[in-house]
Design a protein around this motif. Sequence first.
Motif, PDB file in Angstrom:
ATOM      1  N   MET A   1       0.919  -1.375   0.381  1.00 15.25           N
ATOM      2  CA  MET A   1       0.480   0.130   0.136  1.00 15.25           C
ATOM      3  C   MET A   1       0.530   1.698  -0.288  1.00 15.25           C
ATOM      4  O   MET A   1       0.520   2.243  -0.512  1.00 15.25           O
ATOM      5  N   ARG A   2       2.081   1.385   0.509  1.00 14.80           N
ATOM      6  CA  ARG A   2       2.423   2.357   0.560  1.00 14.80           C
ATOM      7  C   ARG A   2       3.567   2.334  -0.890  1.00 14.80           C
ATOM      8  O   ARG A   2       4.057   4.119  -1.380  1.00 14.80           O
ATOM      9  N   ARG A   3       3.666   1.298  -1.259  1.00 11.72           N
ATOM     10  CA  ARG A   3       4.165   1.998  -2.799  1.00 11.72           C
ATOM     11  C   ARG A   3       3.265   2.386  -4.213  1.00 11.72           C
ATOM     12  O   ARG A   3       3.653   3.001  -4.818  1.00 11.72           O
ATOM     13  N   VAL A   4       1.159   1.963  -3.409  1.00  5.18           N
ATOM     14  CA  VAL A   4       0.679   2.668  -4.252  1.00  5.18           C
ATOM     15  C   VAL A   4       1.129   4.259  -3.611  1.00  5.18           C
ATOM     16  O   VAL A   4       0.655   5.143  -4.340  1.00  5.18           O
ATOM     17  N   ARG A   5       0.658   4.652  -2.593  1.00  8.14           N
ATOM     18  CA  ARG A   5       0.322   6.034  -1.763  1.00  8.14           C
ATOM     19  C   ARG A   5       1.690   6.909  -2.651  1.00  8.14           C
ATOM     20  O   ARG A   5       1.523   7.868  -3.727  1.00  8.14           O
ATOM     21  N   ASP A   6       3.350   5.974  -2.451  1.00  5.46           N
ATOM     22  CA  ASP A   6       4.428   6.556  -3.108  1.00  5.46           C
ATOM     23  C   ASP A   6       3.587   6.600  -4.351  1.00  5.46           C
ATOM     24  O   ASP A   6       4.436   7.831  -5.353  1.00  5.46           O
ATOM     25  N   GLU A   7       3.014   6.523  -5.068  1.00  6.06           N
ATOM     26  CA  GLU A   7       3.371   6.564  -6.810  1.00  6.06           C
ATOM     27  C   GLU A   7       1.805   7.144  -6.605  1.00  6.06           C
ATOM     28  O   GLU A   7       2.096   8.180  -8.331  1.00  6.06           O
ATOM     29  N   LEU A   8       0.587   7.310  -5.941  1.00  6.57           N
ATOM     30  CA  LEU A   8       0.228   8.790  -6.405  1.00  6.57           C
ATOM     31  C   LEU A   8       0.077   9.634  -6.251  1.00  6.57           C
ATOM     32  O   LEU A   8      -0.061  10.445  -6.734  1.00  6.57           O
ATOM     33  N   GLU A   9       1.445   9.902  -5.719  1.00  2.34           N
ATOM     34  CA  GLU A   9       1.872  11.290  -5.332  1.00  2.34           C
ATOM     35  C   GLU A   9       2.944  11.454  -5.947  1.00  2.34           C
ATOM     36  O   GLU A   9       3.298  12.901  -6.664  1.00  2.34           O
ATOM     37  N   ARG A  10       3.600  10.449  -7.086  1.00  3.57           N
ATOM     38  CA  ARG A  10       4.807  10.892  -7.744  1.00  3.57           C
ATOM     39  C   ARG A  10       3.473  10.933  -9.015  1.00  3.57           C
ATOM     40  O   ARG A  10       4.048  11.920  -9.826  1.00  3.57           O
ATOM     41  N   ARG A  11       2.565  11.216  -8.805  1.00  8.30           N
ATOM     42  CA  ARG A  11       1.461  11.315  -9.637  1.00  8.30           C
ATOM     43  C   ARG A  11       0.714  12.730  -9.793  1.00  8.30           C
ATOM     44  O   ARG A  11       0.102  13.511 -10.519  1.00  8.30           O
ATOM     45  N   GLY A  12       1.039  13.591  -8.940  1.00  7.02           N
ATOM     46  CA  GLY A  12       0.709  14.515  -8.834  1.00  7.02           C
ATOM     47  C   GLY A  12      -0.852  14.366  -7.444  1.00  7.02           C
ATOM     48  O   GLY A  12      -1.188  15.482  -7.449  1.00  7.02           O
ATOM     49  N   TYR A  13      -0.922  13.500  -7.171  1.00  7.29           N
ATOM     50  CA  TYR A  13      -2.176  13.383  -6.500  1.00  7.29           C
ATOM     51  C   TYR A  13      -1.577  13.731  -4.864  1.00  7.29           C
ATOM     52  O   TYR A  13      -0.549  13.298  -3.954  1.00  7.29           O
ATOM     53  N   ARG A  14      -2.871  13.971  -4.510  1.00  6.84           N
ATOM     54  CA  ARG A  14      -2.868  14.984  -2.766  1.00  6.84           C
ATOM     55  C   ARG A  14      -3.341  13.847  -1.922  1.00  6.84           C
ATOM     56  O   ARG A  14      -4.205  13.479  -1.877  1.00  6.84           O
ATOM     57  N   VAL A  15      -2.259  13.177  -0.926  1.00  9.32           N
ATOM     58  CA  VAL A  15      -2.799  11.845   0.041  1.00  9.32           C
ATOM     59  C   VAL A  15      -3.709  12.429   1.218  1.00  9.32           C
ATOM     60  O   VAL A  15      -3.433  13.488   1.930  1.00  9.32           O
ATOM     61  N   LEU A  16      -5.051  12.619   1.670  1.00 11.28           N
ATOM     62  CA  LEU A  16      -6.305  13.049   2.537  1.00 11.28           C
ATOM     63  C   LEU A  16      -6.470  12.411   3.033  1.00 11.28           C
ATOM     64  O   LEU A  16      -6.463  12.885   4.637  1.00 11.28           O
ATOM     65  N   GLY A  17      -5.384  10.290   3.542  1.00 13.22           N
ATOM     66  CA  GLY A  17      -5.862  10.210   4.712  1.00 13.22           C
ATOM     67  C   GLY A  17      -5.298   8.350   3.863  1.00 13.22           C
ATOM     68  O   GLY A  17      -4.534   8.288   2.798  1.00 13.22           O
ATOM     69  N   PHE A  18      -4.298   8.411   5.868  1.00 12.80           N
ATOM     70  CA  PHE A  18      -3.598   7.267   5.271  1.00 12.80           C
ATOM     71  C   PHE A  18      -3.658   6.806   6.204  1.00 12.80           C
ATOM     72  O   PHE A  18      -3.096   6.533   7.398  1.00 12.80           O
ATOM     73  N   GLN A  19      -4.163   5.514   6.869  1.00 11.81           N
ATOM     74  CA  GLN A  19      -4.587   4.435   8.055  1.00 11.81           C
ATOM     75  C   GLN A  19      -4.198   3.172   7.723  1.00 11.81           C
ATOM     76  O   GLN A  19      -4.454   2.068   7.359  1.00 11.81           O
ATOM     77  N   ASP A  20      -2.873   2.696   8.997  1.00 13.70           N
ATOM     78  CA  ASP A  20      -2.965   1.447   8.871  1.00 13.70           C
ATOM     79  C   ASP A  20      -3.463   0.867   9.821  1.00 13.70           C
ATOM     80  O   ASP A  20      -2.861   0.966  11.105  1.00 13.70           O
ATOM     81  N   ILE A  21      -4.215   0.065  10.245  1.00 12.34           N
ATOM     82  CA  ILE A  21      -5.207  -0.437  11.112  1.00 12.34           C
ATOM     83  C   ILE A  21      -4.830  -1.821  12.080  1.00 12.34           C
ATOM     84  O   ILE A  21      -5.137  -2.521  11.313  1.00 12.34           O
ATOM     85  N   LYS A  22      -4.417  -1.653  12.949  1.00 10.29           N
ATOM     86  CA  LYS A  22      -3.908  -2.670  13.315  1.00 10.29           C
ATOM     87  C   LYS A  22      -5.491  -3.492  14.710  1.00 10.29           C
ATOM     88  O   LYS A  22      -6.205  -2.640  14.741  1.00 10.29           O
TER      89      LYS A  22
END
Length: 71
Positions: A1-22
């Motif tokens: 999921m972190r790779r997806v987040r990094d790729e979206l950011e690289r493509r100009g997306y702004r991350v609004l939320g990222f939760q890793d729920i244990k």
Amino acid sequence: MRRVRDELERRGYRVLGFQDIKGAETSVILDAESRENDFSVSVEGSHRHDDLLFSVMTPCLLPPGAAQQRF
């Protein structure tokens, strides 16, 4: 999921939320948007499974050269 987040950011997306729920049902949730093309992306995944669920919201997509009609 972190790779997806990094790729979206690289493509100009702004991350609004990222939760890793244990816990008993561990999961990861990511929400991002692109103001440039007005797309929103949500991704959900579980640590137990290798599945990712992608939800993408887009503006009305038109064929090249077509104009948006108003009714």
